[in-house]
Write an enzyme that holds these catalytic residues in place. Structure first.
Site, PDB file in Angstrom:
ATOM      1  N   PHE A 140       2.580  -2.482   0.216  1.00 16.40           N
ATOM      2  CA  PHE A 140       3.376  -1.261   0.027  1.00 16.40           C
ATOM      3  C   PHE A 140       3.263  -0.830  -1.431  1.00 16.40           C
ATOM      4  O   PHE A 140       3.577  -1.598  -2.342  1.00 16.40           O
ATOM      5  CB  PHE A 140       4.852  -1.466   0.377  1.00 16.40           C
ATOM      6  CG  PHE A 140       5.639  -0.186   0.206  1.00 16.40           C
ATOM      7  CD1 PHE A 140       5.621   0.799   1.187  1.00 16.40           C
ATOM      8  CD2 PHE A 140       6.356   0.068  -0.956  1.00 16.40           C
ATOM      9  CE1 PHE A 140       6.301   2.001   1.020  1.00 16.40           C
ATOM     10  CE2 PHE A 140       7.044   1.262  -1.137  1.00 16.40           C
ATOM     11  CZ  PHE A 140       7.020   2.235  -0.139  1.00 16.40           C
ATOM     12  N   ASP A 225       0.657  -4.415  -8.940  1.00 15.67           N
ATOM     13  CA  ASP A 225       1.863  -3.612  -8.689  1.00 15.67           C
ATOM     14  C   ASP A 225       3.085  -4.526  -8.810  1.00 15.67           C
ATOM     15  O   ASP A 225       3.386  -5.312  -7.912  1.00 15.67           O
ATOM     16  CB  ASP A 225       1.769  -2.986  -7.299  1.00 15.67           C
ATOM     17  CG  ASP A 225       2.999  -2.122  -6.959  1.00 15.67           C
ATOM     18  OD1 ASP A 225       4.041  -2.265  -7.639  1.00 15.67           O
ATOM     19  OD2 ASP A 225       2.916  -1.330  -6.000  1.00 15.67           O
ATOM     20  N   LYS A 254      11.286  -0.108 -10.472  1.00 12.40           N
ATOM     21  CA  LYS A 254      12.613  -0.504  -9.989  1.00 12.40           C
ATOM     22  C   LYS A 254      13.568  -1.095 -11.038  1.00 12.40           C
ATOM     23  O   LYS A 254      14.529  -0.449 -11.418  1.00 12.40           O
ATOM     24  CB  LYS A 254      12.458  -1.459  -8.804  1.00 12.40           C
ATOM     25  CG  LYS A 254      11.865  -0.738  -7.586  1.00 12.40           C
ATOM     26  CD  LYS A 254      11.950  -1.559  -6.335  1.00 12.40           C
ATOM     27  CE  LYS A 254      11.700  -0.731  -5.092  1.00 12.40           C
ATOM     28  NZ  LYS A 254      10.305  -0.681  -4.631  1.00 12.40           N
TER      29      LYS A 254
HETATM   30  C1  LIG Z   1       9.403   0.336  -4.255  1.00 14.22           C
HETATM   31  C2  LIG Z   1       7.966   0.088  -4.467  1.00 14.22           C
HETATM   32  C3  LIG Z   1       7.077   1.126  -4.765  1.00 14.22           C
HETATM   33  C4  LIG Z   1       7.502   2.590  -4.775  1.00 14.22           C
HETATM   34  O1  LIG Z   1       8.462   2.865  -5.734  1.00 14.22           O
HETATM   35  P1  LIG Z   1       9.348   4.222  -5.598  1.00 14.22           P
HETATM   36  O2  LIG Z   1      10.172   4.242  -6.842  1.00 14.22           O
HETATM   37  O3  LIG Z   1      10.137   4.092  -4.338  1.00 14.22           O
HETATM   38  O4  LIG Z   1       8.398   5.352  -5.530  1.00 14.22           O
HETATM   39  C5  LIG Z   1       5.764   0.809  -5.016  1.00 14.22           C
HETATM   40  N1  LIG Z   1       5.330  -0.470  -4.981  1.00 14.22           N
HETATM   41  C6  LIG Z   1       6.151  -1.498  -4.697  1.00 14.22           C
HETATM   42  C7  LIG Z   1       5.618  -2.894  -4.699  1.00 14.22           C
HETATM   43  C8  LIG Z   1       7.483  -1.258  -4.409  1.00 14.22           C
HETATM   44  O5  LIG Z   1       8.295  -2.273  -4.083  1.00 14.22           O
END
Ligand SMILES: *Cc1c(COP(=O)(O)O)cnc(C)c1O
Length: 400
Positions: A140, A225, A254
């Site tokens: 994701f 990521d 986050k």
């Molecule tokens: C939450 C998340 C995203 C996306 O972040 P948003 O602020 O919701 O756009 C991308 N990569 C990972 C691993 C995430 O947990």
């Protein structure tokens, strides 16, 4: 701000207004929340909850942390926003502080969210002169079109095809599959060090080291990521540190703003200079208020020794849950305060619902796992209150 807003109404009245006024992208809200303090939340009917989800791995310092509140309010009263034709001190200081967490020189591009941090990284990969990206099954990376192109879940992708191309998916945690997919045409490999949305999936030891070796051999970028795992969530500043590697691109969001929207794409080594003037931009990214929030978060984590606390409380929580030895619990996976309780049956939505009714906010990312991503300030006593309640919640599921 009573002149602006009066929260008058029960949850059911407010939920109805929500459903009439907001697009139905998230389904019906579970509760309408009105206040947060530390690890606790209150809803519009006055019920209190222990927040074991932290705004989805965002509220790392809990709610209304005094240091963050004071930093943000005084910055807003001093200088709230400037365009990116101008620089501001908070943005410079936060970039420097972030870079100080890596063992290679680099540069930062600020964004307002995780998906935007990944968009920046995606565009950087195109500046290698190559287009092929290797991602992983279960990954994701966000909901905007570029980030969605490297996200696995067919239900998220299919309605929005065509997405930016040249993306191949390989099984997560499988170094051989990665080695087979990466060649001299590959621009980048994108990986979560732990797959958060896929249910806190931890790859085998050595996987990130293998990814580093494979990408280096082919001159491809390693894009990690850390949007969910970074900024201390797993007990180190970044989860990739567990494998002692240096990536080329790191994306964070986050936890960085502890609730104020901010993200960052960090380029290390040569990747720091792939974007040149005119290649990318943002109006809000690096906004002084968001940047001071990030600076406050990093400062408090350091000042209060919160990485050690994440490890201590995380290990305590994991071992206490395993010690329950409950028939519905298959195990606990994850690291620090990003944990999944593995279930022996696909009942996570029922358990999460029962937990909410009992005053605990937890989450069900997949049917057979519950996710916990509480604030780093969670006390052992608060953690214990959830562990004490868990068997009763699970027994209700079995009875039902
Ligand atoms: C939450 C998340 C995203 C996306 O972040 P948003 O602020 O919701 O756009 C991308 N990569 C990972 C691993 C995430 O947990």
């Amino acid at each position: 701000m009573t002149e602006l807003l009066t929260v008058d109404g029960t949850q059911s009245a407010l939920s109805q207004r929500y459903s009439s006024a907001l697009m139905n992208t998230f389904g019906a809200p579970k509760r309408v929340l009105v206040r947060g303090e530390g690890a606790y939340l209150w809803d519009a009917d006055g019920n209190k909850y222990l927040d074991l989800l932290g705004g989805l791995a965002v509220n790392c310092l809990g709610h209304a942390h005094p240091f963050v509140v004071s930093a943000v309010t005084s910055q807003l009263a001093t200088l709230g926003h400037v365009s990116n034709f101008f620089a501001s001190a908070p943005q410079i200081a936060l970039a420097e502080k972030l870079l100080g967490l890596f063992d290679a020189p680099g540069k930062v591009f600020f964004t307002n969210s995780g998906t935007e941090a990944n968009e920046a990284a995606f565009k950087i990969t195109r500046r290698t002169g190559r287009t092929k990206i290797v991602s992983t099954v279960g990954a994701f990376h966000g909901r905007s079109m570029g980030a969605l192109a490297v996200t696995w879940k067919p239900a998220y992708r299919e309605l929005f095809a065509p997405l930016p191309g040249d993306v191949e998916f390989v099984p997560y945690g499988d170094a051989e599959a990665l080695a087979a997919a990466v060649d001299d045409e590959t621009a980048a490999v994108v990986l979560e060090p732990i797959q958060g949305e896929n249910g806190v999936v931890v790859p085998p030891a050595g996987y990130l080291q293998a990814a580093r070796r494979i990408t280096s051999e082919h001159g491809a970028l390693l894009w990690i990521d850390e949007i969910q795992t970074g900024i201390g969530r797993t007990g180190t500043w970044f989860a990739f540190e567990a494998e002692g590697i240096t990536p080329d691109l790191v994306t964070v969001a986050k936890g960085l703003g502890a609730g104020i929207p901010i993200g960052a794409c960090i380029g290390l080594g040569a990747a720091a200079d792939l974007l040149q003037p005119g290649n990318h931009g943002t109006t809000f990214g690096g906004n002084p208020v968001a940047a001071i929030a990030g600076l406050a978060v990093l400062t408090v984590i350091e000042r209060d020794g919160l990485l050690a606390q994440v490890n201590a409380v995380g290990n305590h929580l994991a071992s206490s849950i395993i010690a329950l030895d409950h028939r519905l619990i298959a195990g606990v996976r994850g690291r620090g305060l990003l944990l999944a309780i593995e279930l022996t049956q696909p009942v996570s939505d029922q358990v999460a619902q029962l937990a909410l009714e009992a005053g605990f906010v937890i989450n069900n990312p997949i049917p057979n796992a519950l996710r916990l991503a509480p604030p780093y300030i969670l006390s052992k006593a608060d953690a214990d209150s959830f562990v004490a309640a868990l068997p009763g919640l699970l027994d209700q599921v079995e009875a039902g």
